[in-house]
Write a protein that holds these residues in place. Structure first.
Motif, PDB file in Angstrom:
ATOM      1  N   LEU A 181       0.850  -1.183   0.000  1.00 50.94           N
ATOM      2  CA  LEU A 181       0.000   0.000   0.000  1.00 50.94           C
ATOM      3  C   LEU A 181       0.886   1.234   0.000  1.00 50.94           C
ATOM      4  CD1 LEU A 181      -3.065   0.538   2.386  1.00 50.94           C
ATOM      5  CD2 LEU A 181      -2.079   2.193   0.821  1.00 50.94           C
ATOM      6  N   THR A 182       0.985   1.862  -1.147  1.00 48.19           N
ATOM      7  CA  THR A 182       1.774   3.083  -1.193  1.00 48.19           C
ATOM      8  C   THR A 182       0.868   4.208  -1.653  1.00 48.19           C
ATOM      9  OG1 THR A 182       2.482   2.357  -3.360  1.00 48.19           O
ATOM     10  CG2 THR A 182       4.058   2.104  -1.576  1.00 48.19           C
ATOM     11  N   LEU A 183       1.181   5.394  -1.200  1.00 49.53           N
ATOM     12  CA  LEU A 183       0.379   6.561  -1.574  1.00 49.53           C
ATOM     13  C   LEU A 183       1.226   7.492  -2.434  1.00 49.53           C
ATOM     14  CD1 LEU A 183      -1.118   7.096   1.950  1.00 49.53           C
ATOM     15  CD2 LEU A 183      -2.493   6.819  -0.090  1.00 49.53           C
ATOM     16  N   PRO A 184       0.581   8.274  -3.294  1.00 50.02           N
ATOM     17  CA  PRO A 184       1.367   9.215  -4.102  1.00 50.02           C
ATOM     18  C   PRO A 184       2.191  10.124  -3.187  1.00 50.02           C
ATOM     19  CG  PRO A 184      -0.925   9.166  -4.822  1.00 50.02           C
ATOM     20  CD  PRO A 184      -0.860   8.356  -3.567  1.00 50.02           C
ATOM     21  N   PRO A 185       3.491  10.207  -3.394  1.00 53.33           N
ATOM     22  CA  PRO A 185       4.360  10.969  -2.474  1.00 53.33           C
ATOM     23  C   PRO A 185       4.040  12.460  -2.431  1.00 53.33           C
ATOM     24  CG  PRO A 185       5.665   9.611  -3.957  1.00 53.33           C
ATOM     25  CD  PRO A 185       4.266   9.548  -4.451  1.00 53.33           C
ATOM     26  N   ALA A 186       3.426  12.994  -3.511  1.00 60.72           N
ATOM     27  CA  ALA A 186       3.194  14.447  -3.529  1.00 60.72           C
ATOM     28  C   ALA A 186       1.977  14.865  -2.695  1.00 60.72           C
ATOM     29  CB  ALA A 186       3.027  14.928  -4.965  1.00 60.72           C
ATOM     30  N   LEU A 187       1.264  13.907  -2.125  1.00 62.26           N
ATOM     31  CA  LEU A 187       0.072  14.275  -1.332  1.00 62.26           C
ATOM     32  C   LEU A 187       0.459  14.800   0.050  1.00 62.26           C
ATOM     33  CD1 LEU A 187      -2.610  11.461  -1.848  1.00 62.26           C
ATOM     34  CD2 LEU A 187      -2.371  13.657  -2.982  1.00 62.26           C
TER      35      LEU A 187
ATOM     36  N   HIS B 141      -7.614   4.825  -1.392  1.00 56.62           N
ATOM     37  CA  HIS B 141      -8.340   5.045  -2.653  1.00 56.62           C
ATOM     38  C   HIS B 141      -9.010   6.413  -2.679  1.00 56.62           C
ATOM     39  CE1 HIS B 141      -7.722   1.251  -4.726  1.00 56.62           C
ATOM     40  NE2 HIS B 141      -7.744   0.679  -3.530  1.00 56.62           N
ATOM     41  N   ARG B 142      -9.588   6.818  -1.538  1.00 60.09           N
ATOM     42  CA  ARG B 142     -10.205   8.151  -1.486  1.00 60.09           C
ATOM     43  C   ARG B 142      -9.137   9.222  -1.724  1.00 60.09           C
ATOM     44  NH1 ARG B 142     -14.083   8.678   3.795  1.00 60.09           N
ATOM     45  NH2 ARG B 142     -15.754   7.240   3.225  1.00 60.09           N
ATOM     46  N   ALA B 143      -8.053   9.130  -0.964  1.00 62.36           N
ATOM     47  CA  ALA B 143      -6.983  10.126  -1.073  1.00 62.36           C
ATOM     48  C   ALA B 143      -6.452  10.209  -2.507  1.00 62.36           C
ATOM     49  CB  ALA B 143      -5.842   9.779  -0.120  1.00 62.36           C
ATOM     50  N   GLY B 144      -6.421   9.066  -3.165  1.00 66.56           N
ATOM     51  CA  GLY B 144      -5.847   8.986  -4.509  1.00 66.56           C
ATOM     52  C   GLY B 144      -6.662   9.661  -5.589  1.00 66.56           C
ATOM     53  N   ARG B 145      -7.812  10.269  -5.237  1.00 62.40           N
ATOM     54  CA  ARG B 145      -8.545  11.036  -6.257  1.00 62.40           C
ATOM     55  C   ARG B 145      -7.860  12.356  -6.529  1.00 62.40           C
ATOM     56  NH1 ARG B 145      -9.080   7.508  -8.397  1.00 62.40           N
ATOM     57  NH2 ARG B 145      -8.417   6.243  -6.662  1.00 62.40           N
ATOM     58  N   THR B 146      -6.941  12.747  -5.637  1.00 63.38           N
ATOM     59  CA  THR B 146      -6.171  13.962  -5.904  1.00 63.38           C
ATOM     60  C   THR B 146      -4.689  13.586  -6.047  1.00 63.38           C
ATOM     61  OG1 THR B 146      -5.657  16.195  -5.142  1.00 63.38           O
ATOM     62  CG2 THR B 146      -5.947  14.547  -3.422  1.00 63.38           C
TER      63      THR B 146
END
Ligand SMILES: Nc1ncnc2c1ncn2[C@@H]1O[C@H](COP(=O)(O)OP(=O)(O)OP(=O)(O)O)[C@@H](O)[C@H]1O
Length: 514
Positions: free
Chosen positions: A318-324, A435-440
């Motif tokens: 589970l990784t998140l976009p680093p720019a968030l 997944h929610r966060a990944g909309r931006t």
């Protein structure tokens, strides 16, 4: 044959080499045979190819990519495209907005439809009219988005090569279109695909590609029966005994299965092993046999997050976009919408997706926002198909500043301009948060995620922070600004430092934004 492809294939035979036991029967094209080697050597694989032409795609498809302004492959595309072109079953995992859709569409379009390699076999030559690729997605919106991505590449004159079979739309019209247009690719939701298949109106036995997009969502109980039918019928010759699936004869007639998600829990690892033939796990910087990934915790796959639980719904990767950037703000229940309004103004956000858990509260929130002069609309499953697509269109066009929605929009929704995601109700777990966060913050863009919660919910945010290994800073919105107290900031960073390695601010996707 395309010269680029020859060079590429030569390079590739050195790049990704797979153990003999992992070899699949070569189904379509001798050239695509995978060389037998003892280990999977990935160091020289094109983890960041400098152009699409390095990846062995056909000239027509390369032209279309250029025409549509796709200049460079993303990291996950650099790895997934050659791996899929080599006939491997794969699980593609990389964070939201990293370009997973084209990562599987491009190799499919290299083999199916008008842009394919001249050397590929297919319906054109044999006069066969079977469907050649089935793409399954858990929501209509996502299905329709995938169709649009394919249509964009096919161009207006070949739009009929792809057809959507999503629920909520007129079924007999879809069946008529299938009969009339004989599409090579269908994209749909599990229920509708299974329904039309059970009615004998979908011929998928000879299908070469089965894509399960948002695979972890497709594993949910609601889809079980439909998924069972799809898995049993797509790419299985009539009369083939599904129980012989592992025999060599059955293998040669089987489809290539491509499973995709930003979040890969243990349940996906297990499902992928039974649905695919020796699948590989493909990520932005590596390829490994799925067999080498434990199917229950604890595991550590070099990513920043790994589960330490054996719960099947916990993320292995589970990784998140680093720019968030992630924040949370504590408020009283009755002040949540007002806090949201102040948040939107403080961040000067232009395109905001707000997540809530219940449709009634969702309507109230829209009403309050509109009353305060913010253009907002609701999007959820209780609305009809037309209302849903009209709202989505308006949001994408910038006619709406705030879209208030529920889990329906958490997956796959691609609105490049979305610069703020707000959780007005908490997500149920870290997967839903991701997944929610990944909309931006899509494709390397900047983005902010703000969770607005009540005091007793703060411990849940802290848990999310721990599990995700990211700082979620506490903030307030005062005098039109987002304010983070220095003391709290230090505490947050300390908590995260002890949990996670540093995330490089130099995101590899940054090159995609102007
Ligand atoms: N190589 C590329 N160059 C430029 N834009 C790209 C490229 N690949 C994909 N995109 C665009 O980036 C956006 C995000 O891609 P996509 O929706 O495939 O991400 P994803 O990884 O599937 O995200 P999610 O996990 O949220 O579904 C899309 O608008 C897509 O058209």
């Amino acid at each position: 044959m395309n010269k680029n492809k020859v060079n590429y294939l030569e390079n590739q035979s050195r790049a990704i080499e797979v153990p003999t036991t992992k070899l699949k029967a070569v189904r379509r094209n001798e050239i695509k045979a995978v060389r037998s080697k003892k280990s999977l050597e990935i160091e020289s694989a094109p983890f960041a190819a400098s152009s699409f032409s390095e990846l062995g795609l056909p000239p027509l498809l390369l032209d279309r990519l250029e025409r549509e302004g796709f200049k460079l492959p993303t990291d996950v595309q650099s790895v997934a495209i050659p791996t899929i072109l080599k006939n491997h079953d794969v699980v593609i995992q990389s964070y939201t907005g990293s370009g997973k859709t084209l990562a599987y569409l491009l190799p499919i379009l290299s083999e199916v439809g008008p842009l394919k390699n001249k050397s590929s076999t297919g319906d054109g030559e044999s006069g066969k009219t079977d469907i050649e690729a089935v793409i399954v997605a858990p929501s209509r919106e996502l299905g329709m988005q995938i169709v649009r991505e394919i249509e964009k590449l096919l161009g207006p004159s070949d739009k009929k090569v792809v057809q959507q079979l999503v629920g909520g739309a007129n079924r007999s019209r879809q069946e008529e279109a299938l009969k009339k247009n004989k599409p090579a690719i269908i994209v749909g939701t599990p229920g509708r695909i299974a329904e039309i298949s059970a009615a004998g109106k979908l011929h998928t036995h000879g299908c070469r590609f089965l894509v399960l997009d948002e695979i972890d969502e497709l594993l949910s109980f609601n889809f079980r029966e439909s998924m069972h039918r799809i898995l049993e019928h797509v790419g299985r010759r009539s009369g083939a005994n599904p129980h012989e699936a592992k025999s060599s004869l059955a293998r040669t007639s089987e489809r290539q299965t491509i499973m995709v998600s930003a979040t890969v829990p243990f349940s996906v690892i297990r499902a992928a092993r039974s649905w695919g033939n020796d699948p590989l796990l493909v990520q932005a910087k590596r390829v490994v046999p799925l067999e080498s990934v434990p199917s229950s915790g604890p595991v550590n796959l070099s990513g920043p997050i790994s589960s330490s639980s054996s719960n099947t719904n916990q993320p292995v990767e589970l990784t998140l976009p680093p720019a968030l950037r992630h924040y949370f703000c504590v408020t009283k229940l009755q002040h949540k919408v007002d806090t949201l309004r102040r948040c939107v103004h403080a961040l000067d956000a232009k395109s905001v997706i707000v997540f809530m858990n219940h449709s009634k509260q969702l309507k109230d929130a829209v009403f309050k926002l509109e009353a305060r002069g913010i253009k907002a609309a609701e999007l959820h499953g209780d609305l009809g198909k037309l209302a849903r697509s009209t709202t989505l269109k308006k949001f994408k066009n910038g006619e709406l500043r705030v879209l208030v929605t529920n889990e329906l929009s958490a997956r796959g929704l691609d609105v490049a301009e979305c610069d703020l995601v707000v959780n007005l109700d908490l997500p149920t777990d870290s997967i839903h948060y991701a997944h929610r966060a990944g909309r931006t913050g899509r494709l390397g863009r900047k983005g902010t995620v703000v969770t607005i919660c009540e005091e007793p919910e703060v411990f849940v945010v802290k848990k999310l922070q721990k599990r995700l290994g990211i700082p979620i800073r506490t903030c307030e919105f005062t005098e039109g600004k987002l304010v983070v107290s220095e003391k709290e900031e230090e505490k947050t960073l300390e908590a995260v430092r002890s949990k996670q390695h540093e995330v490089s601010p130099d995101d590899s996707l940054a090159k995609f934004i102007a």
